[in-house]
Design an enzyme around this catalytic site. Structure first.
Site, PDB file in Angstrom:
ATOM      1  N   GLN A  62     -10.466 -17.446  31.168  1.00 15.85           N
ATOM      2  CA  GLN A  62     -11.699 -17.387  30.385  1.00 15.85           C
ATOM      3  C   GLN A  62     -11.643 -16.362  29.253  1.00 15.85           C
ATOM      4  OE1 GLN A  62     -14.937 -16.695  33.149  1.00 15.85           O
ATOM      5  NE2 GLN A  62     -14.443 -18.501  34.368  1.00 15.85           N
TER       6      GLN A  62
ATOM      7  N   HIS B 155     -15.287 -13.924  33.689  1.00 14.77           N
ATOM      8  CA  HIS B 155     -16.621 -13.319  33.696  1.00 14.77           C
ATOM      9  C   HIS B 155     -16.721 -12.152  32.711  1.00 14.77           C
ATOM     10  CE1 HIS B 155     -18.028 -14.983  37.879  1.00 14.77           C
ATOM     11  NE2 HIS B 155     -17.378 -15.889  37.156  1.00 14.77           N
TER      12      HIS B 155
ATOM     13  N   GLU C  27     -29.364 -18.711  36.420  1.00 16.33           N
ATOM     14  CA  GLU C  27     -30.662 -18.076  36.169  1.00 16.33           C
ATOM     15  C   GLU C  27     -31.033 -18.051  34.697  1.00 16.33           C
ATOM     16  OE1 GLU C  27     -29.893 -14.638  39.608  1.00 16.33           O
ATOM     17  OE2 GLU C  27     -30.688 -14.089  37.637  1.00 16.33           O
TER      18      GLU C  27
ATOM     19  N   TYR D  78     -31.702  -6.874  37.714  1.00 19.90           N
ATOM     20  CA  TYR D  78     -31.846  -8.313  37.950  1.00 19.90           C
ATOM     21  C   TYR D  78     -31.165  -8.769  39.233  1.00 19.90           C
ATOM     22  CZ  TYR D  78     -34.246  -8.404  33.586  1.00 19.90           C
ATOM     23  OH  TYR D  78     -35.183  -8.165  32.609  1.00 19.90           O
TER      24      TYR D  78
ATOM     25  N   TYR E 276     -18.701 -19.722  46.605  1.00 18.15           N
ATOM     26  CA  TYR E 276     -17.949 -20.969  46.503  1.00 18.15           C
ATOM     27  C   TYR E 276     -17.441 -21.427  47.869  1.00 18.15           C
ATOM     28  CZ  TYR E 276     -18.102 -20.018  41.513  1.00 18.15           C
ATOM     29  OH  TYR E 276     -18.529 -19.771  40.243  1.00 18.15           O
TER      30      TYR E 276
END
Length: 361
Positions: free
Chosen positions: A78, A140, A234, A244, A255
């Site tokens: 990523q 991430h 979210e 949060y 997972y």
């Protein structure tokens, strides 16, 4: 430009709305995993490719050569080149801000740089912020950026997958949204400025993987969304200093099917405005304000990577009252969504040969 027609699809639980076709024009294609789109005052558009290239679209044509002078990126999984964001005074300064993965497999992080765009070259490039601590995972990163009206910069940062507990540690940038001055320093009025052991850049924390962030100037509201694990994506409203919840509060399982936490809410944790129990893997985020889709003013637009759709959310009193899925017939991973200066909606499709699409009624 190539023209397509794509039907508008509604979620089963959304109220009945008259079906309509949208016109979808391909502005540019052949882009390698395009990630972010920006508009310049002179009408040009900028697109990042995750592999590390910054591209220019001029007069409706993708220039063949990438912008030179862009720093090298850690392009793995990523990781890569993420957001491109013109400075608020770009018309005078020519300054661009970029977020990117930087480092090695064993020690990498999110880096924010700025430089001056001169023709097709980025000059005077300087590092203004590097998230800490370094990590050994290529996932991430978050990396979305947003200018606030006071000239400060919000940057989202993910939890690196293996470091989720750090999202509750104010000493770490992991799993937070941080607020910076234009030079990368921490504003003196940040919520944790001066608190012992806390990173002064942190604006909010307890995030898993921030993938979208947008400001609604009409309501003075900051919208943000993030990936959950196996479901539980979210949509949040950000307020300074707020927790949060991730990972002590979660709205889905790991997972593996195991619980992340027994808690879906706790005192002192702000709950999401909206939860997708079935993962849509959200990408970019925008608030529609414009003339072309006048009935959509104030609606929140979410790009769906997993859902392969653009989600249009109707908001009332900080609550999602209905949701529509757009462009599902294209069957494309939607990485980013933006509202252009012309009021059209622009979408990036995330593929090895991705596209910039322009959506009009």
């Amino acid at each position: 430009m190539k023209k397509l027609l794509a039907s508008l699809f509604m979620l089963a639980l959304a109220p009945t709305i008259a079906a309509q076709d949208l016109q979808v024009d391909t502005v540019a294609d052949g882009l390698e995993n395009p990630w972010s789109l920006a508009f310049l005052p002179d009408g040009r558009m900028l697109v990042t490719e995750r592999a590390g290239r910054l591209r220019i679209i001029e007069n409706g044509t993708l220039l063949p050569e990438a912008v030179s002078g862009v720093p090298s990126v850690y392009a793995n999984s990523q990781g890569g080149l993420f957001e491109v964001l013109p400075a608020p005074d770009f018309a005078d300064s020519g300054m661009l801000y970029l977020s990117l993965a930087s480092g090695t497999a064993d020690a990498n992080s999110l880096l924010v740089v700025r430089g001056r765009l001169q023709d097709t070259t980025l000059t005077d490039v300087e590092e203004i912020f590097r998230a800490q601590p370094l990590r050994a995972t290529p996932v991430h990163y978050g990396a979305r950026m947003l200018w606030l009206p006071d000239g400060t910069l919000l940057v989202g940062y993910g939890d690196g997958f293996d470091y989720r507990e750090d999202a509750q540690r104010l000493s770490s940038h992991t799993g937070s949204v941080f607020r910076l001055n234009a030079d990368g320093s921490a504003p003196v009025n940040n919520p944790f400025q001066g608190q012992s052991g806390a990173s002064p850049e942190i604006f909010t924390y307890g995030h898993r993987n921030v993938q979208g962030i947008a400001y609604d100037p009409t309501l003075d509201r900051i919208w943000q969304h993030e990936h959950g694990p196996r479901g539980g994506d979210e949509l949040n409203i950000l307020t300074p200093g707020t927790n949060y919840g991730w990972p002590i509060v979660a709205h889905a399982v790991n997972y593996s099917g195991a619980r992340v936490t027994p808690f879906s809410e706790l005192p002192g944790i702000r709950n999401p405005v909206h939860i997708w129990q079935s993962a849509i893997a959200p990408g970019g985020l925008a608030v529609y304000r414009g003339e072309l889709f006048s009935d959509w003013n104030g609606n929140v637009l979410v790009a769906g990577l997993g859902s392969r759709a653009i989600h249009r959310l109707v908001i009332e009193d900080e609550q999602v009252v209905s949701e529509q899925r757009l462009l599902q017939s294209l069957d494309q991973r939607m990485r980013d969504v933006r509202v252009g200066p012309d009021g059209a909606i622009y979408v990036l499709t995330d593929h090895s040969s991705g596209s910039v699409l322009r959506i009009t009624p």
